[in-house]
Design a protein around this motif. Structure first.
Motif, short mmCIF file in Angstrom:
data_model
loop_
_atom_site.label_atom_id
_atom_site.label_comp_id
_atom_site.label_asym_id
_atom_site.label_seq_id
_atom_site.Cartn_x
_atom_site.Cartn_y
_atom_site.Cartn_z
N UNK A 14 0.87 -1.28 0.01
CA UNK A 14 0.13 0.18 -0.13
C UNK A 14 0.85 1.18 -0.15
N UNK A 15 2.00 1.12 0.84
CA UNK A 15 2.90 2.38 0.83
C UNK A 15 3.63 2.77 -0.32
N UNK A 16 3.78 1.63 -1.12
CA UNK A 16 4.60 1.74 -2.44
C UNK A 16 3.78 2.11 -3.50
N UNK A 17 2.39 2.47 -3.44
CA UNK A 17 1.51 2.93 -4.46
C UNK A 17 1.98 4.31 -5.08
N UNK A 18 2.52 5.09 -4.27
CA UNK A 18 2.77 6.27 -4.79
C UNK A 18 4.23 6.42 -5.62
N UNK A 19 5.12 5.37 -5.29
CA UNK A 19 6.48 5.07 -6.25
C UNK A 19 5.95 4.64 -7.71
N UNK A 20 4.81 4.15 -7.67
CA UNK A 20 4.49 3.26 -8.95
C UNK A 20 3.63 4.39 -9.78
N UNK A 21 2.88 4.96 -9.04
CA UNK A 21 2.12 5.97 -9.65
C UNK A 21 2.21 7.37 -9.08
N UNK A 61 -10.05 8.90 -14.59
CA UNK A 61 -9.58 8.67 -13.30
C UNK A 61 -10.02 7.39 -12.54
N UNK A 62 -11.38 7.15 -12.93
CA UNK A 62 -12.06 5.93 -12.37
C UNK A 62 -11.37 4.73 -12.88
N UNK A 63 -10.83 4.71 -14.17
CA UNK A 63 -9.95 3.77 -14.91
C UNK A 63 -8.60 3.66 -14.14
N UNK A 64 -8.09 4.66 -13.66
CA UNK A 64 -6.96 4.68 -13.05
C UNK A 64 -7.11 4.07 -11.56
N UNK A 65 -8.24 4.35 -10.92
CA UNK A 65 -8.31 3.79 -9.93
C UNK A 65 -8.34 2.28 -9.95
N UNK A 66 -9.10 1.77 -10.73
CA UNK A 66 -8.87 0.34 -11.13
C UNK A 66 -7.47 -0.03 -11.22
N UNK A 67 -6.73 0.52 -11.87
CA UNK A 67 -5.20 0.00 -12.13
C UNK A 67 -4.70 0.20 -11.29
N UNK A 68 -4.88 1.16 -10.28
CA UNK A 68 -3.96 1.35 -8.97
C UNK A 68 -4.34 0.26 -7.91
N UNK A 69 -5.70 -0.19 -7.71
CA UNK A 69 -5.91 -1.29 -7.00
C UNK A 69 -5.56 -2.62 -7.63
N UNK A 70 -5.70 -2.68 -8.85
CA UNK A 70 -5.17 -3.97 -9.48
C UNK A 70 -3.82 -4.06 -9.35
N UNK A 71 -2.73 -3.10 -9.30
CA UNK A 71 -1.46 -3.24 -9.05
C UNK A 71 -1.20 -3.49 -7.60
N UNK A 72 -1.76 -2.97 -6.66
CA UNK A 72 -1.78 -3.20 -5.22
C UNK A 72 -2.01 -4.45 -4.87
N UNK A 73 -3.37 -5.20 -5.43
CA UNK A 73 -3.58 -6.40 -5.07
C UNK A 73 -2.81 -7.34 -5.82
N UNK A 74 -2.23 -7.38 -6.97
CA UNK A 74 -1.50 -8.31 -7.79
C UNK A 74 0.06 -8.31 -6.70
N UNK A 75 0.36 -7.06 -6.80
CA UNK A 75 1.71 -7.12 -5.87
C UNK A 75 1.84 -7.90 -4.68
#
Length: 145
Positions: A14-21, A61-75
């Motif tokens: 969760x804390x890594x999200x801003x590094x990727x986005x 932005x809604x699509x970006x939200x989905x990508x962010x959550x998908x990235x977090x869940x995957x990792x």
């Protein structure tokens, strides 16, 4: 809330999200035994907007939200499964619940909810160690047959 290894991995990713986005800023969050609550701001870098001002829902932005959550869940799933030697094990539910925060009052109420949520785990119906007492202000659970 004392985090186990899966909880620590969840918090790490969760804390890594801003590094990727870049442009995403984290706000309040709480890792729970069976879910996570979190607020993040996903505007463009430097984007300023008055709290409470009306803004049309931006589907990019809604699509970006989905990508962010998908990235977090995957990792987080990949690392939790690797740590537990359980490849392919399901960790997260399929979707997620989102709430667009429209003003400062709502933001503060959500922050307070997140801060208090760990203290409510004792009363959560999904807590296997739950007592049958109700949380303050709630009706008591029905008696067992």
């Amino acid at each position: 809330m004392i985090l186990n290894d899966a909880g620590k991995i969840t918090e790490y990713w969760w804390r890594r999200i801003p590094e990727h986005y870049p442009g995403v800023q984290l706000d309040a969050f709480a890792v729970m035994p069976n879910h996570l609550h979190g607020i993040f701001h996903a505007g463009h870098s430097g984007e300023q907007r008055e709290p409470g001002s009306q803004q049309r829902l931006d589907f990019q932005k809604v699509s970006k939200l989905g990508r962010i959550i998908a990235y977090f869940k995957y990792q987080s799933t990949k690392q939790i499964n690797s740590f537990g030697n359980a490849p392919g094990q399901k960790v997260w539910q399929r979707n997620f619940y989102e709430n667009v925060v429209r003003d400062e009052k709502s933001l503060n109420a959500i922050r307070e909810y997140i801060a208090k949520n760990p203290r409510q785990w004792e009363f959560d119906k999904e807590n296997p160690m739950r007592t049958w007492r109700s949380a303050p202000g709630q009706n008591a659970a029905p008696s067992e047959p």
